[in-house]
Design an enzyme around this catalytic site. Structure first.
Site: not given
Ligand SMILES: [Zn+2]
Ligand SMILES: [Zn+2]
Ligand SMILES: [Zn+2]
Ligand SMILES: [Zn+2]
Lengths: 483, 483
Positions: A172, A451, A138, A107, A201
């Protein structure tokens, strides 16, 4: 085992040869809008799990399972909304080989062109040697990385040096709902022979030097609720006549941390493990500077000026941040309200050897004492509302050593051994539930913008990352089994 | 002039006789949803102005004007939205009589059954001797009161003892947009012969004793903006490494006021006029208690326990309230953010002889000094964002004396002379622009719930209120003109 280069050149050549196909694979993955935080896009998250099942099947994985996690608990708009499944798969089941479990998430964070993206976020766009797109770094890049490693081995006709298990989750970015339970349930089943866990990650510290990550801070999140009047009051009518909850709360919050970042709660620093000389020297080699911190914060507000001080305060000393106040006036302009109930929020980042329960006791008792000293007629309730423990691994164990050799082989340089200031709770869950080591082996760079807008993955990181993941399996396979 | 009862019994009898008609008039007014804060109800506000014009016309008012105030300035949804007009009217124009200007507002606060009303808010519902409905006490009751006074005089065939001007606005609950300009413009025109202004738009202190109000506190509203990083940061990654704006802001806000309500900014109390012995004695007779304060605040959080102390701190000492923080986390739950820019909001209620400009200087300099002492790399901007001066009248002038006699005559008791903690900015505007006295002569009780659910007006207050307003005109008419 000391570093002797394994004969992996054919693997590296094959990966270079497959580069267009690997970019194509990532491109397909990015085009699926698997945003777990947007209920309306849940079908796309599920579509992404189907995409993975299809890829795993084509690559010869066995025992592929879609683990249903049931209904998503509230708050949700659709009370029937199902969680996306966890995808499990197995490549090889040779009891003479060691077993590596790799975790990743399929995700992604929300993204839309209007947020300021230069390109369509759900389209993988190559500009020079950079791949832009939501999820590129990511965590779709690393997840595709593992698939790419298998494809390269198959096309070479090579056997995999270890048994590989994959565990890919689809929640996640939305709190990993259901994952802890699944790991607990499968610890003695699907995951029963796992020797080590590898998670890709997180990110390099900077932009030029690979890193292996062996520590994460924990986080204890607290709130202080102060209750006064029965309802919000007008400051004209009541100002000067009642004890205002905001006054009490601000007084308490002002005594938690000083302007230099020093925590003022007595006893906290006593629990922090002293920095050993050996540890101290670890910081010297790391590629980092105060300029990088300032660039990342977009300001010249660093509290420490040397690389060593900055990194220690990010990684291995606790910190306390005041996040805000619930219930007070928070809008623009002027409102002459006396808020009736205010809830201050702050958190403490924890490190070895802070005991979480002991910390709670110190914090709550200190706050209650400060409040008592105010002799206020209001009432207080200070409490922990969330916690996650710190994590530190032995950076000299087999898994880290294999990752060190793999990185040296592929990148021709020694990686930095880093920690991170934030937490990745799943790391601790795997370690505790499976009783194994966990390795954090990042693929992307520190400026990938995981992000943010214009998330990206540099092609050298993607391709060398695939080589590193593959090499890691080979070096790790050379170690004697510990079992 | 000492108190000699005027022969007003026929007026009082007529008002009693007309009671059903007066309730009917208020009922019609309440049924018009003249909510100025709801753009979609603007036609209803305009309808209310037409209702008033119709009433004034039928009652024989002359020179009735609807003053257009133009387009409502932003922020608005509809950029073409017009402000509701100000209604002006004149009853009598005899140069031998004195002229009284009465002000009221015909708009109301929002209200809906869902908020918890026991009855339909826009329907005047009588339960025993109480009239429930939005606007019943704020401010449609008093506005109808003035119309009722004229009707009673006409039906008696009595001449009015003064010339009466009315000024009714439709934006009072939404910042009185356009009113200041209108008053300035009409000061030498429509309002040129005004001798005094009477406003009935506040409330008794309690529920049993009438009051006359001769003072209001002012309000200086400040904000402290602290700027740090270029964007919000994650407390895991940056906690302990950057100077957090929240830490600085909370430190400063904690040094503005103490838990006992004492303002900590040096010099503020030096500007407060000392309480004279004569003034001190005024508080002794006033009908009030700490129990009433506690009932009103819905708590036992009073800072002072005697009537005198409470009232002085509400009316004639300054107070400082911390309202909240813009830019910090303000939601429920836990968010691990380091806010990049936070804006603290607080205000100081002002009293004689605080000089507003001097206060700003003390406040801003003090805050800047506190910030400097923090040696923070962040930046600060402290500023005044809004102010309104305090107002105090001579409670022994002709207008107050006339109101005192009227109240004694109607209620058979001496009213309390009160101040209020909040501000009514229009009071000062009238005083300054017209150069006249202003009298605050409330009709409703302290528990009427002006801006709350179940707003009400007791019928004895409505009917005796009409008698008081009428009597006030008669007693005031007996004073020699000062001009
Ligand atoms: Zn991540
Ligand atoms: Zn993330
Ligand atoms: Zn009002
Ligand atoms: Zn009002």
């Amino acid at each position: 085992m000391s570093f002797n280069k394994l004969p992996l050149e054919p693997l590296y050549e094959k990966i270079e040869e497959l580069k267009p196909k690997f970019i194509e694979r990532l491109s397909k993955a990015v085009s699926i809008k698997s945003v777990s935080g947007d209920e309306s896009l849940r079908p796309n998250v599920v579509e992404m799990s189907a995409f993975l099942v299809n890829e795993l099947t084509n690559l010869g994985f066995e025992d592929i399972q879609l683990k249903d996690l049931g209904i998503q608990p509230p708050p949700v708009n659709d009370p029937e909304l199902r969680l996306p499944p966890i995808v499990l798969g197995r490549y090889g089941n040779d009891s003479k080989k060691k077993t590596v479990l790799v975790y990743g998430h399929y995700d992604v964070q929300p993204a839309s062109k209007e947020d300021g993206w230069s390109t369509e976020p759900f389209e993988l766009v190559q500009v020079e040697d950079i791949l832009y797109g939501r999820g590129s770094t990511d965590d779709k890049g690393p997840v595709m990385g593992w698939l790419n490693v298998i494809q390269a081995h198959r096309e070479l006709g090579w056997e995999l040096p270890v048994n590989l298990l994959v565990c890919f989750e689809g929640m996640e970015e939305s709190g990993s709902l259901g994952l802890d339970d699944l790991i607990a349930k499968e610890a003695k089943n699907y995951f029963k022979n796992v020797d080590t866990v590898c998670i890709s990650d997180n990110y390099w510290l900077g932009t030029t030097k690979p890193v292996l990550t062996y520590g994460l801070r924990g986080c204890n999140y607290y709130q202080i609720a102060i209750n006064g009047p029965g309802a919000d009051l007008h400051s004209g009518v009541f100002g000067g006549c009642v004890a205002e909850p905001m006054t009490d709360l601000i007084k308490i919050m002002s005594q938690l941390v000083d302007g230099k970042g020093k925590i003022l709660i007595p006893g906290v620093y006593d629990m922090v493990a002293p920095v050993t000389e050996e540890e101290n020297s670890l910081y010297d080699d790391i590629d980092f500077s105060v300029e990088e911190l300032n660039a990342a914060s977009g300001s010249n507000t660093a509290l420490h000026q040397t690389k060593q001080d900055i990194l220690k305060h990010r990684w291995r000393f606790p910190s306390l941040s005041l996040h805000g106040i619930e219930g007070a006036f928070s809008g623009g302009g002027a409102k002459t309200v006396i808020p009736a109930k205010v809830i201050g929020k702050f958190s403490i980042r924890t490190v070895p050897d802070i005991d979480s329960g002991k910390l709670d006791e110190l914090v709550i008792n200190y706050i209650n004492k400060l409040f008592k000293d105010l002799s206020s007629p209001n009432t207080i309730k200070a409490e922990l509302i969330h916690d996650g423990n710190y994590w530190v691994s032995n950076p000299f164990n087999d898994s880290f050593t294999a990752a060190l050799y793999a990185t040296q082989h592929v990148w021709n340089m020694k990686p930095d051994f880093t920690r991170e200031g934030g937490s990745i709770p799943i790391t601790l869950t795997f370690e505790q539930q499976l009783g194994t080591d966990v390795l954090l082996l990042p693929m992307g760079r520190g400026d990938d913008g995981a992000h943010s807008i214009n998330e990206k993955l540099n092609i050298p990181n993607y391709i060398n990352g695939c080589k590193t993941l593959g090499s890691y399996l080979h070096y790790y396979g050379k170690f004697e089994s510990n079992k």
